[in-house]
Design a protein around this motif. Structure first.
Motif, PDB file in Angstrom:
ATOM      1  N   ILE A   1       7.838  56.140  36.447  1.00 27.11           N
ATOM      2  CA  ILE A   1       8.477  57.092  37.355  1.00 27.11           C
ATOM      3  C   ILE A   1       7.866  58.469  37.109  1.00 27.11           C
TER       4      ILE A   1
ATOM      5  N   ILE B   1       7.766  62.447  38.542  1.00 27.08           N
ATOM      6  CA  ILE B   1       8.398  63.466  39.369  1.00 27.08           C
ATOM      7  C   ILE B   1       7.457  64.663  39.417  1.00 27.08           C
TER       8      ILE B   1
ATOM      9  N   ILE C   1       8.968  62.087  44.206  1.00 28.47           N
ATOM     10  CA  ILE C   1       9.307  61.077  43.210  1.00 28.47           C
ATOM     11  C   ILE C   1       8.524  59.808  43.518  1.00 28.47           C
ATOM     12  N   ASP C   2       7.722  59.390  42.562  1.00 23.04           N
ATOM     13  CA  ASP C   2       6.957  58.155  42.680  1.00 23.04           C
ATOM     14  C   ASP C   2       7.579  57.159  41.707  1.00 23.04           C
ATOM     15  N   ALA C   3       8.233  56.127  42.279  1.00 19.77           N
ATOM     16  CA  ALA C   3       8.940  55.152  41.453  1.00 19.77           C
ATOM     17  C   ALA C   3       8.806  53.773  42.089  1.00 19.77           C
TER      18      ALA C   3
ATOM     19  N   VAL D   1      13.804  50.785  42.155  1.00 23.41           N
ATOM     20  CA  VAL D   1      14.563  51.896  41.580  1.00 23.41           C
ATOM     21  C   VAL D   1      15.240  52.643  42.724  1.00 23.41           C
ATOM     22  N   GLU D   2      16.568  52.687  42.691  1.00 22.65           N
ATOM     23  CA  GLU D   2      17.314  53.392  43.728  1.00 22.65           C
ATOM     24  C   GLU D   2      17.358  54.874  43.382  1.00 22.65           C
ATOM     25  N   ILE D   3      17.077  55.719  44.379  1.00 19.58           N
ATOM     26  CA  ILE D   3      17.058  57.165  44.177  1.00 19.58           C
ATOM     27  C   ILE D   3      17.977  57.787  45.213  1.00 19.58           C
ATOM     28  N   TYR D   4      18.962  58.551  44.750  1.00 22.19           N
ATOM     29  CA  TYR D   4      19.922  59.205  45.629  1.00 22.19           C
ATOM     30  C   TYR D   4      20.086  60.662  45.213  1.00 22.19           C
ATOM     31  N   ARG D   5      20.392  61.530  46.173  1.00 19.76           N
ATOM     32  CA  ARG D   5      20.880  62.860  45.822  1.00 19.76           C
ATOM     33  C   ARG D   5      22.237  62.654  45.152  1.00 19.76           C
ATOM     34  N   LYS D   6      22.573  63.498  44.194  1.00 19.50           N
ATOM     35  CA  LYS D   6      23.786  63.284  43.409  1.00 19.50           C
ATOM     36  C   LYS D   6      25.039  63.217  44.281  1.00 19.50           C
TER      37      LYS D   6
ATOM     38  N   TYR E   1      25.239  59.829  45.776  1.00 20.09           N
ATOM     39  CA  TYR E   1      25.544  58.866  44.726  1.00 20.09           C
ATOM     40  C   TYR E   1      27.036  58.896  44.391  1.00 20.09           C
TER      41      TYR E   1
END
Length: 82
Positions: free
Chosen positions: A18, A20, A34-36, A40-45, A48
């Motif tokens: 991962i 950033i 973001i390279d993942a 991998v789930e990526i959310y704004r907080k 989330y």
């Protein structure tokens, strides 16, 4: 909390897979790339936190019997039909 200083086009690594990258800084905002891996789930907080709250609410629903589930399924399947 770890605090790092990075400039535009510099990156940090989280583990081996991962990355950033600081894409842009300005106007009181920082743009991150973001390279993942796709799994991998990526959310704004804030999103989330909403997902967590909805999952908690859904888990608290009590179903008395199978007919309650079937009634709910019938209502939801009719919503999208014209």
């Amino acid at each position: 909390m770890l605090v790092l200083t990075r400039k535009k086009d510099e990156s940090i690594m989280l583990g081996d897979d991962i990355e950033i990258t600081i894409v842009d800084v300005g106007g009181g905002q920082v743009q991150l790339g973001i390279d993942a891996p796709q799994d991998v789930e990526i959310y704004r907080k804030e999103i989330y936190e909403e997902i967590k709250a909805e999952n908690k609410e859904a888990a608290a629903v009590k179903v008395k019997n199978l007919s309650d589930i079937l009634k709910f399924g019938d209502k939801s399947s009719k919503k999208g039909k014209l």
